[in-house]
Design a protein around this motif. Structure first.
Motif, short mmCIF file in Angstrom:
data_model
loop_
_atom_site.label_atom_id
_atom_site.label_comp_id
_atom_site.label_asym_id
_atom_site.label_seq_id
_atom_site.Cartn_x
_atom_site.Cartn_y
_atom_site.Cartn_z
N ALA A 140 0.73 -1.18 -0.04
CA ALA A 140 -0.15 0.02 0.11
C ALA A 140 0.87 1.34 -0.12
N THR A 141 1.91 1.34 0.74
CA THR A 141 2.88 2.53 0.72
C THR A 141 3.37 2.85 -0.74
N SER A 142 3.93 1.75 -1.25
CA SER A 142 4.24 1.95 -2.59
C SER A 142 3.37 2.78 -3.67
N GLY A 165 15.85 3.97 -0.60
CA GLY A 165 15.26 2.76 -0.01
C GLY A 165 15.11 1.54 -0.85
N ARG A 166 15.34 0.29 -0.59
CA ARG A 166 15.31 -0.72 -1.37
C ARG A 166 14.62 -1.97 -0.51
N SER A 167 13.87 -1.45 0.47
CA SER A 167 13.03 -2.68 1.21
C SER A 167 12.18 -3.30 0.26
N ASN A 168 11.91 -4.75 0.77
CA ASN A 168 10.71 -5.27 -0.10
C ASN A 168 9.25 -4.84 0.11
N CYS A 188 18.13 3.88 -4.79
CA CYS A 188 19.43 4.17 -3.60
C CYS A 188 19.22 3.53 -2.51
N HIS A 189 20.26 3.26 -1.70
CA HIS A 189 20.32 2.41 -0.79
C HIS A 189 21.69 2.89 0.49
N SER A 190 21.95 2.33 1.59
CA SER A 190 22.85 2.64 2.18
C SER A 190 24.12 2.48 1.67
N ARG A 191 24.54 1.79 0.49
CA ARG A 191 25.59 1.61 0.15
C ARG A 191 25.95 2.38 -1.16
N ALA A 208 12.48 7.06 1.25
CA ALA A 208 11.91 5.94 2.03
C ALA A 208 13.03 4.99 2.49
N ALA A 209 13.68 5.80 3.40
CA ALA A 209 15.02 5.25 4.05
C ALA A 209 14.70 4.91 5.63
N GLY A 210 13.66 5.77 6.22
CA GLY A 210 13.49 5.76 7.65
C GLY A 210 14.75 6.17 8.38
N ARG A 211 15.31 7.49 7.86
CA ARG A 211 16.21 8.09 8.47
C ARG A 211 15.93 9.75 8.54
N ILE A 212 15.74 10.23 9.77
CA ILE A 212 15.32 11.47 9.85
C ILE A 212 16.11 12.37 9.11
N ASP A 228 8.02 12.35 0.69
CA ASP A 228 8.59 11.95 1.75
C ASP A 228 7.65 10.81 2.47
N VAL A 229 8.20 9.41 2.33
CA VAL A 229 7.76 8.38 2.71
C VAL A 229 8.01 7.99 4.29
N GLY A 230 9.05 8.73 5.08
CA GLY A 230 9.40 8.31 6.16
C GLY A 230 8.58 8.72 7.12
N THR A 231 8.41 7.73 8.03
CA THR A 231 7.51 7.84 9.43
C THR A 231 8.20 7.54 10.58
N ASN A 232 9.10 8.41 11.28
CA ASN A 232 9.93 8.32 12.18
C ASN A 232 9.69 9.21 13.47
N GLU A 233 9.97 8.35 14.62
CA GLU A 233 9.46 9.14 15.72
C GLU A 233 10.92 9.96 16.08
N VAL A 265 -2.90 8.36 2.52
CA VAL A 265 -3.33 7.44 1.38
C VAL A 265 -2.92 5.94 1.45
N THR A 266 -1.99 5.88 2.15
CA THR A 266 -1.43 4.61 2.49
C THR A 266 -2.58 3.56 3.00
N THR A 267 -3.06 4.23 4.25
CA THR A 267 -4.08 3.80 4.98
C THR A 267 -5.43 3.47 4.26
N1 LIG Z 1 3.89 6.52 5.20
C1 LIG Z 1 3.54 5.17 5.34
O1 LIG Z 1 2.41 5.01 5.13
C2 LIG Z 1 4.74 4.30 5.58
C3 LIG Z 1 4.50 3.07 5.39
C4 LIG Z 1 5.63 1.97 5.67
C5 LIG Z 1 6.83 2.51 5.90
N2 LIG Z 1 7.13 3.80 6.34
C6 LIG Z 1 8.36 4.47 6.42
O2 LIG Z 1 9.15 4.32 5.34
C7 LIG Z 1 10.43 4.26 5.87
C8 LIG Z 1 11.15 3.22 5.26
O3 LIG Z 1 10.44 1.86 5.59
P1 LIG Z 1 10.97 0.54 5.30
O4 LIG Z 1 10.24 -0.50 6.02
O5 LIG Z 1 11.34 0.44 3.91
O6 LIG Z 1 12.42 0.88 6.02
P2 LIG Z 1 13.67 -0.58 6.25
O7 LIG Z 1 13.32 -1.71 5.69
O8 LIG Z 1 14.67 -0.20 7.20
O9 LIG Z 1 14.37 0.14 4.75
C9 LIG Z 1 15.26 0.99 4.65
C10 LIG Z 1 15.96 1.34 3.33
O10 LIG Z 1 16.68 2.71 3.38
C11 LIG Z 1 17.96 2.47 2.88
N3 LIG Z 1 19.00 3.48 3.87
C12 LIG Z 1 18.96 3.33 4.97
N4 LIG Z 1 19.86 4.39 5.41
C13 LIG Z 1 20.34 5.00 4.41
C14 LIG Z 1 21.13 6.27 3.68
N5 LIG Z 1 21.63 6.71 4.72
N6 LIG Z 1 21.22 6.34 2.60
C15 LIG Z 1 20.42 5.68 1.54
N7 LIG Z 1 19.55 4.53 1.99
C16 LIG Z 1 19.42 4.37 3.16
C17 LIG Z 1 18.46 0.94 3.67
O11 LIG Z 1 19.56 0.57 2.68
P3 LIG Z 1 20.03 -0.96 2.74
O12 LIG Z 1 18.99 -1.86 2.00
O13 LIG Z 1 21.23 -0.79 2.04
O14 LIG Z 1 20.08 -1.34 4.41
C18 LIG Z 1 17.03 0.20 3.09
O15 LIG Z 1 16.96 -0.32 1.75
C19 LIG Z 1 10.45 4.27 7.34
O16 LIG Z 1 10.62 5.67 7.81
C20 LIG Z 1 8.94 3.66 7.81
O17 LIG Z 1 8.69 4.04 8.74
C21 LIG Z 1 5.95 4.79 5.83
#
Ligand SMILES: NC(=O)c1ccc[n+]([C@@H]2O[C@H](COP(=O)([O-])OP(=O)(O)OC[C@H]3O[C@@H](n4cnc5c(N)ncnc54)[C@H](OP(=O)(O)O)[C@@H]3O)[C@@H](O)[C@H]2O)c1
Length: 284
Positions: A140-142, A165-168, A188-191, A208-212, A228-233, A265-267
């Protein structure tokens, strides 16, 4: 530059109005759609999200059963619960909340969710269907990112889009959806070496990296669109995104707010998927 705010509230309201009507039609003729929300963590941002999902379901007339297995739940316990819900005719839809317990990955357990109830598209079958451009539930987020861009009439075909961000469950499926819209996608990703120069070469940046504060003004070109997809505390308990809004605002043509952008929108899409799963089950 005046940066336009890409609110998701209006789009979410329109999706919810349709979902509410479809839910009422189902409930008039049988049980209301039923979502099982499986939780196995004590993460504050996750419990904030779970609460918002419960409230959303309630507002729409969807039944929501939250099962908290505890932050130390085992792989076996998670698989057993997901398999039981998959087999339960009273459950239309299953959502597994992340993060999972330490040492447990989504890959360890997601195949126990049957694809017909996999409303957040996390199972290997759902992800395979998406990669093959076949029908199935999409994370749903994507989907929300693509729908938000379309709602604000931002063209995607031929545009160069960076997904950070490259999470599944977010980054990778989003890249697939954007490819299906004929965008040119850089994931893009952490590397990734020199992230600012990679993202600044693109038209649209999705964080969408989860990094404030990861994405700043130096990560974007003048006139870019930023989602901005991030949802961080944050340390003060507020929910904040991955984008440093103050530094980006001077350069970006548009920016989605947190909260109030991708989140609603995700919800809304998740709840729409629940009703679709229930409609499909009634037809089967
Ligand atoms: N708005 C919404 O409805 C919603 C829904 C779901 C998630 N989210 C939010 O979306 C964010 C991502 O969620 P997720 O589940 O995909 O997180 P995740 O599984 O932790 O994946 C984070 C991704 O970001 C990459 N990353 C981390 N630090 C980075 C950096 N410094 N530079 C570049 N890439 C970096 C990681 O790279 P590697 O693969 O190399 O580790 C990984 O691919 C979070 O804040 C989460 O809370 C929001």
């Amino acid at each position: 530059m005046d940066t336009v705010s890409l609110s998701g509230k209006e789009l979410a309201a329109a999706i919810n109005a349709d979902t509410k009507a479809r839910t009422a039609a189902l409930a008039a003729d049988g049980p209301a759609p039923q979502l099982a929300l499986i939780v196995a963590n004590d993460d504050p941002a996750s419990s904030w999200y779970v609460n918002s999902l419960r409230k959303a379901a309630e507002r729409l007339g969807i039944g929501c059963d939250t099962v908290d297995l505890g932050a130390d739940a085992s792989v076996d316990a998670l698989r057993a619960e997901l398999a039981a819900r998959s087999a339960d005719p009273a459950t239309d839809a299953i959502m597994l909340q992340t993060p999972l317990p330490a040492g447990v990955t989504l890959d360890d357990v997601s195949s126990s969710i049957t694809s017909t109830k996999d409303v957040d598209g996390v199972s290997p079958l759902s992800l395979g269907l998406l990669a093959s451009n076949l029908d199935g539930f999409v994370p749903a987020t994507s989907e929300a990112v693509v729908e938000l861009l379309k709602h604000h009439e931002i063209p995607l075909a031929g545009r160069h889009i960076a997904v950070v961000g490259r999470s599944n469950i977010v980054g990778k499926p989003l890249a697939q959806l954007l490819l299906a819209e004929n965008a040119t996608v850089t994931v893009c990703h952490s590397r990734t070496t020199d992230l600012p120069s990679v993202t600044a070469a693109t038209d649209i940046v999705v964080a969408a990296a989860g990094r404030i504060g990861l994405v700043t003004g130096k990560h974007i070109r003048e006139g870019a669109i930023v989602i901005d997809v991030g949802t961080n505390e944050a340390p003060d308990g507020k929910i904040v995104g991955d984008v440093d809004a103050d530094s980006v605002r001077d350069k970006a043509a548009a920016l989605s707010p947190v909260p109030g952008g991708v989140g609603p929108v995700t919800t809304a899409l998740l709840m729409r998927h629940v009703v679709t799963a229930a409609e499909n089950a009634r037809r089967a």
